[in-house]
Design a protein around this motif. Structure first.
Motif, PDB file in Angstrom:
ATOM      1  N   LYS A  49       1.155  55.815  88.700  1.00 21.06           N
ATOM      2  CA  LYS A  49       1.038  55.450  90.114  1.00 21.06           C
ATOM      3  C   LYS A  49      -0.332  55.778  90.694  1.00 21.06           C
ATOM      4  O   LYS A  49      -0.712  55.217  91.718  1.00 21.06           O
ATOM      5  N   GLN A  50      -1.082  56.650  90.046  1.00 19.74           N
ATOM      6  CA  GLN A  50      -2.448  56.931  90.514  1.00 19.74           C
ATOM      7  C   GLN A  50      -3.330  55.690  90.413  1.00 19.74           C
ATOM      8  O   GLN A  50      -4.258  55.518  91.202  1.00 19.74           O
ATOM      9  N   ASP A  51      -3.042  54.813  89.439  1.00 22.05           N
ATOM     10  CA  ASP A  51      -3.815  53.580  89.266  1.00 22.05           C
ATOM     11  C   ASP A  51      -3.197  52.394  90.004  1.00 22.05           C
ATOM     12  O   ASP A  51      -3.725  51.288  89.949  1.00 22.05           O
ATOM     13  N   ASP A  52      -2.074  52.616  90.672  1.00 23.87           N
ATOM     14  CA  ASP A  52      -1.333  51.555  91.342  1.00 23.87           C
ATOM     15  C   ASP A  52      -1.800  51.431  92.795  1.00 23.87           C
ATOM     16  O   ASP A  52      -1.199  51.989  93.703  1.00 23.87           O
ATOM     17  N   LYS A  53      -2.858  50.657  93.012  1.00 23.58           N
ATOM     18  CA  LYS A  53      -3.460  50.531  94.341  1.00 23.58           C
ATOM     19  C   LYS A  53      -2.549  49.833  95.353  1.00 23.58           C
ATOM     20  O   LYS A  53      -2.621  50.082  96.546  1.00 23.58           O
ATOM     21  N   TYR A  54      -1.701  48.934  94.853  1.00 18.90           N
ATOM     22  CA  TYR A  54      -0.891  48.114  95.751  1.00 18.90           C
ATOM     23  C   TYR A  54       0.588  48.523  95.755  1.00 18.90           C
ATOM     24  O   TYR A  54       1.428  47.758  96.216  1.00 18.90           O
ATOM     25  N   ASP A  55       0.883  49.680  95.257  1.00 19.95           N
ATOM     26  CA  ASP A  55       2.246  50.234  95.244  1.00 19.95           C
ATOM     27  C   ASP A  55       3.249  49.265  94.614  1.00 19.95           C
ATOM     28  O   ASP A  55       4.311  48.995  95.162  1.00 19.95           O
ATOM     29  N   ARG A  56       2.898  48.751  93.439  1.00 20.45           N
ATOM     30  CA  ARG A  56       3.752  47.788  92.746  1.00 20.45           C
ATOM     31  C   ARG A  56       4.746  48.446  91.791  1.00 20.45           C
ATOM     32  O   ARG A  56       5.741  47.831  91.430  1.00 20.45           O
ATOM     33  N   ASP A 112      -1.970  46.398  82.888  1.00 17.36           N
ATOM     34  CA  ASP A 112      -3.282  46.663  83.493  1.00 17.36           C
ATOM     35  C   ASP A 112      -3.644  45.548  84.480  1.00 17.36           C
ATOM     36  O   ASP A 112      -4.140  45.828  85.579  1.00 17.36           O
ATOM     37  N   LEU A 115      -1.465  45.889  87.682  1.00 20.40           N
ATOM     38  CA  LEU A 115      -1.902  46.933  88.607  1.00 20.40           C
ATOM     39  C   LEU A 115      -3.178  46.527  89.304  1.00 20.40           C
ATOM     40  O   LEU A 115      -3.518  46.951  90.350  1.00 20.40           O
TER      41      LEU A 115
END
Length: 115
Positions: A49-56, A112, A115
């Motif tokens: 979730k740290q790499d999940d910029k759009y809360d997907r 990848d 995200l």
């Protein structure tokens, strides 16, 4: 001749018993690894979730049959997100100063891009 028969029977029995014990030890090791991964699954979710910029990312699933001991120490496994087996990742756990930490959490190509 009877002695040879007894030696062969005894040898066969010892090989069989050793094989059964080995299989039981391997199953116990696998069960222990599954317990560690289940208890620390939230660490992988937090890391992804740290790499999940759009809360997907809504959920993370681990493929428990993929868990294996790493040759470098620790555990390696695979999983996927949002109940979509095409959105896969590789991950691992390492013990560092008596704490379990994630290592090598790497989304595969399709995840990848997602995200």
């Amino acid at each position: 001749m009877k002695t040879v028969y007894h030696l062969i029977s005894l040898s066969t029995l010892l090989v069989y018993v050793h094989g059964v014990k080995y299989k039981m030890d391997q199953q116990k090791l696998q069960d222990d690894m599954v317990k560690v991964v289940k208890a620390n699954e939230h660490l992988v979710e937090d890391d992804l979730k740290q790499d999940d910029k759009y809360d997907r990312i809504k959920s993370v699933s681990i493929e428990y049959n993929s868990i294996m001991k790493s040759p470098m120490g620790g555990l390696l496994f695979q999983g996927y997100v949002n109940d979509d087996p095409s959105l896969t990742f590789n991950a691992g756990f390492q013990k560092y100063q008596d704490e379990i930490e994630t290592s090598n959490v790497a989304p595969k190509e399709k995840l990848d891009e997602f995200l």
